[in-house]
Design an enzyme around this catalytic site. Sequence first.
Site, PDB file in Angstrom:
ATOM      1  CG  PHE A 208      -4.408  -2.164  -3.651  1.00 51.48           C
ATOM      2  CD1 PHE A 208      -3.622  -1.113  -4.126  1.00 51.48           C
ATOM      3  CD2 PHE A 208      -5.772  -2.145  -3.906  1.00 51.48           C
ATOM      4  CE1 PHE A 208      -4.181  -0.064  -4.838  1.00 51.48           C
ATOM      5  CE2 PHE A 208      -6.347  -1.097  -4.621  1.00 51.48           C
ATOM      6  CZ  PHE A 208      -5.551  -0.053  -5.084  1.00 51.48           C
TER       7      PHE A 208
ATOM      8  CD  GLU B 203       0.972  10.407 -11.991  1.00 46.44           C
ATOM      9  OE1 GLU B 203       0.157   9.697 -11.375  1.00 46.44           O
ATOM     10  OE2 GLU B 203       1.237  10.219 -13.205  1.00 46.44           O
TER      11      GLU B 203
ATOM     12  CE1 TYR C 190       0.852   3.936  -7.887  1.00 46.92           C
ATOM     13  CE2 TYR C 190       2.974   3.942  -6.773  1.00 46.92           C
ATOM     14  CZ  TYR C 190       2.214   3.724  -7.902  1.00 46.92           C
ATOM     15  OH  TYR C 190       2.819   3.281  -9.056  1.00 46.92           O
TER      16      TYR C 190
ATOM     17  NE  ARG D 190      -5.029   5.767 -18.689  1.00 48.82           N
ATOM     18  CZ  ARG D 190      -4.626   5.241 -17.540  1.00 48.82           C
ATOM     19  NH1 ARG D 190      -3.448   5.547 -17.043  1.00 48.82           N
ATOM     20  NH2 ARG D 190      -5.402   4.408 -16.883  1.00 48.82           N
TER      21      ARG D 190
ATOM     22  NE  ARG E 118      -0.015  -1.723 -17.053  1.00 42.77           N
ATOM     23  CZ  ARG E 118      -0.764  -0.685 -16.741  1.00 42.77           C
ATOM     24  NH1 ARG E 118      -1.967  -0.536 -17.285  1.00 42.77           N
ATOM     25  NH2 ARG E 118      -0.331   0.212 -15.867  1.00 42.77           N
TER      26      ARG E 118
ATOM     27  CG  ASN F  66       0.753  -3.016 -13.690  1.00 44.52           C
ATOM     28  OD1 ASN F  66       1.731  -2.285 -13.541  1.00 44.52           O
ATOM     29  ND2 ASN F  66      -0.435  -2.707 -13.207  1.00 44.52           N
TER      30      ASN F  66
ATOM     31  CG  HIS G 275       2.060   5.042 -13.110  1.00 49.33           C
ATOM     32  ND1 HIS G 275       0.799   4.987 -12.580  1.00 49.33           N
ATOM     33  CD2 HIS G 275       2.348   6.355 -13.298  1.00 49.33           C
ATOM     34  CE1 HIS G 275       0.337   6.235 -12.439  1.00 49.33           C
ATOM     35  NE2 HIS G 275       1.266   7.076 -12.867  1.00 49.33           N
TER      36      HIS G 275
ATOM     37  CE  LYS H 161       3.315   0.327 -11.951  1.00 47.82           C
ATOM     38  NZ  LYS H 161       2.029  -0.319 -11.630  1.00 47.82           N
TER      39      LYS H 161
END
Length: 161
Positions: free
Chosen positions: A80, A149, A72, A108, A125, A135, A138, A32
């Site tokens: 948010f 995705e 998203y 993950r 993270r 964070n 993704h 990100k």
Amino acid sequence: MPLAGPPGISRRERTGPTNSVNGLERTFSIIKPDATARNLTGAVNAMIEAAGLRIVGQKRVLITRAQAETFYGVHKERPFFGELVEFMTSGPVVVQVLEGEGAIAKYREVMGATDPSKADANTIRKVHAKSIGENSVHGSDAPETAAKEIAQFFSENEIVG
């Protein structure tokens, strides 16, 4: 080496969008804007590779507002959503296709909890995230999500296993 198969059937149709020729799983990753701004792409990639995942597709891009809203979209009704779209379009990101045995679950685990204060030690993270919102990474949460995705950001010839 191309996969053998009936003429007119693409590699993606023969193997599925989240599976390689070896039967290994694929997942989608985004490094990100908060992490790319701090020049952490190499550090994050080192953690990914140390976990046994291969980066088989990767590019640095600026996500458009339309791409972020689509990506998203599941969060569209949440308070948010606007802030998330603004953040994801605020600077370059690195989109990736990762491959390995159990790649979705493994990535993950390597990412750690969304809240870096609750993430396990030595996860991306825990080490690199600034906050719950910033964070650093993704990752897809399921095979169907990974396929969707990956297809949003990569064409078949951009993934080299």
